[in-house]
Design an enzyme around this catalytic site. Structure first.
Site, short mmCIF file in Angstrom:
data_model
loop_
_atom_site.label_atom_id
_atom_site.label_comp_id
_atom_site.label_asym_id
_atom_site.label_seq_id
_atom_site.Cartn_x
_atom_site.Cartn_y
_atom_site.Cartn_z
N HIS A 188 0.85 -1.19 0.00
CA HIS A 188 0.00 0.00 0.00
C HIS A 188 0.89 1.25 0.00
O HIS A 188 2.04 1.20 0.46
CB HIS A 188 -0.89 -0.05 1.25
CG HIS A 188 -1.86 1.06 1.36
ND1 HIS A 188 -1.54 2.29 1.90
CD2 HIS A 188 -3.17 1.16 1.00
CE1 HIS A 188 -2.59 3.08 1.88
NE2 HIS A 188 -3.60 2.42 1.34
N VAL A 190 1.37 3.80 1.88
CA VAL A 190 2.04 4.25 3.09
C VAL A 190 3.02 3.21 3.65
O VAL A 190 3.67 3.47 4.66
CB VAL A 190 1.04 4.64 4.20
CG1 VAL A 190 0.19 5.81 3.77
CG2 VAL A 190 0.19 3.45 4.62
N LYS A 191 3.13 2.05 3.01
CA LYS A 191 4.04 1.01 3.50
C LYS A 191 5.48 1.31 3.08
O LYS A 191 5.78 2.33 2.47
CB LYS A 191 3.59 -0.37 2.99
CG LYS A 191 2.19 -0.78 3.47
CD LYS A 191 2.10 -0.82 4.98
CE LYS A 191 0.90 -1.60 5.51
NZ LYS A 191 -0.40 -1.15 5.02
N ILE A 192 6.39 0.39 3.40
CA ILE A 192 7.83 0.63 3.19
C ILE A 192 8.14 0.84 1.72
O ILE A 192 8.84 1.78 1.33
CB ILE A 192 8.66 -0.55 3.74
CG1 ILE A 192 8.22 -0.93 5.15
CG2 ILE A 192 10.15 -0.21 3.71
CD1 ILE A 192 8.34 0.15 6.17
#
Length: 385
Positions: A188, A190-192
């Protein structure tokens, strides 16, 4: 007031844009060569034998449960302090869901609570079939302890590593599946690293990998060895299992491949910002996140806990000042859908206490030190009000 500072955001480079543009100019937008390359890259990165890419981590959790034959009459356990998908994946398969409370220090699945619950469940004849520990914030759970308990009681394990690509535990990358059957990642925004939307499951078991591949694409095979009869012609395919359309697109895979080139840089920047938070917040009336000495957290989130009587006021004051704090997560068992199943306040006290105190502060590679200083100053002011 200066501009809004979100709790997380993607970092897109010109190379990322070029990678996606190249796919758009190619012959394949789906079911082409980029997805297998991305699967191979993540498998190689983690040390797992197989990677199966899908359109979200929720889909990855679902096909993982399907691969482990979770179904009606079975039970899945996870933690309350997670996104609802970690539990819902069991319901998708017709199983019953229950929870294991978190540790008050690590905020992750508590091995002691798990051991006690497994012992009681064995006596009652209600052992779970699948266990889903969650690497909250990117900090790995104690997988050695959890894995040992799972083996002792004959329970299959799916690691929900949605927050944790790039994390390391005891010298091994999360995703190597040393103590689990399957490990799931999220991509997603906002993930790493991001593929816009997307997920991937790693495993060392070729049978589980093939089951997940079938489940993500309608249960359809074009492999003659898997068919019930000789093909009628070159067009022939067979549906040999129930599946879904959970495929990842070529554009998503190309973006993910490009982002993986910067994974180490992303994690290192998050580590530096987290260490700076640790220094700047020292002495405030907050509990800072614990990171185990033998872990390298991927640091998807930086969560602090504030006194419960100041929690709502602090959160609202920071939002009003343009700081996009968030809360990860509302305990799943307190959601109306789960309360209708019989769960109630007081069932998992550590998770509920965490919920009354937790605030996720902004953390992402593009966060400047000046913006981080503003976050800290706003938090200090809110706590002092």
């Amino acid at each position: 007031m200066s501009g809004f500072i979100p709790y997380g955001r993607q970092a897109i480079s010109d190379a990322d844009i070029a990678a996606v543009e190249a796919v758009l100019r190619s012959d394949y937008l789906t079911q082409g060569p980029a997805v297998p390359r991305f699967e191979g890259a993540v498998a190689a990165l983690t040390g797992a034998a197989h990677g199966v890419a899908v359109n979200s981590a929720t889909s990855a959790l679902h096909v993982a449960c399907m691969a482990l034959d979770l179904g009606p009459g079975d039970v899945l356990w996870t933690v309350p302090t997670t996104f609802v998908a970690s539990a819902n994946c069991g319901l998708y398969c017709g199983a019953t869901v229950d929870f294991v409370d978190i540790d008050p220090v690590t905020w992750l699945m508590c091995p002691r609570a798990l051991a006690e619950k497994l012992a009681a469940a064995k006596e009652e004849g209600r052992l779970p079939k699948v266990l889903v520990p969650v690497h909250l914030q990117g900090e790995p759970c104690d997988m050695a302890a959890i894995g040992a308990l799972a083996r002792e009681y004959g329970v299959r394990v799916i690691e929900d590593a949605s927050h944790a690509i790039g994390a390391v535990q005891a010298g091994q990358k999360v995703g190597a599946c040393t103590h689990s059957d399957i490990c799931v990642f999220s991509f997603h925004p906002v993930k790493i690293v991001t593929t816009a939307e997307g997920g991937l499951a790693t495993t060392n078991d070729p049978v589980l990998a093939r089951r997940m591949e079938l489940a993500r694409s309608h249960g359809i095979t074009r492999e003659p060895a898997e068919m019930t009869q000789a093909p009628d012609g070159a067009w022939y395919y067979e549906q040999i299992a129930l599946g879904y359309n959970y495929r990842m697109t070529e554009m998503q895979a190309a973006l993910g491949l490009s982002q993986l080139d910067r994974l180490e840089a992303f994690v290192e920047r998050r580590q530096a910002l987290a260490a700076r938070y640790d220094r700047l917040l020292k002495g405030l009336p907050v509990t800072l996140p614990r990171r185990a000495a033998d872990n390298r957290s991927a640091l998807h989130l930086y969560v602090v806990r504030v006194p419960a009587d100041r929690h709502r006021g602090t959160f609202d004051a920071m939002r009003a000042a343009g700081i996009g704090v968030n809360l990860h997560y509302i305990p799943v068992h307190l959601q109306p859908f789960y309360r209708a199943m019989g769960f109630a306040p007081g069932d998992f006290p550590q998770s509920e206490t965490y919920y009354r105190e937790a605030i996720s502060l902004p953390l992402y590679p593009g966060l400047s030190e000046a913006d981080q200083d503003r976050v800290v100053a706003t938090l200090k002011a809110a706590l002092a009000a």
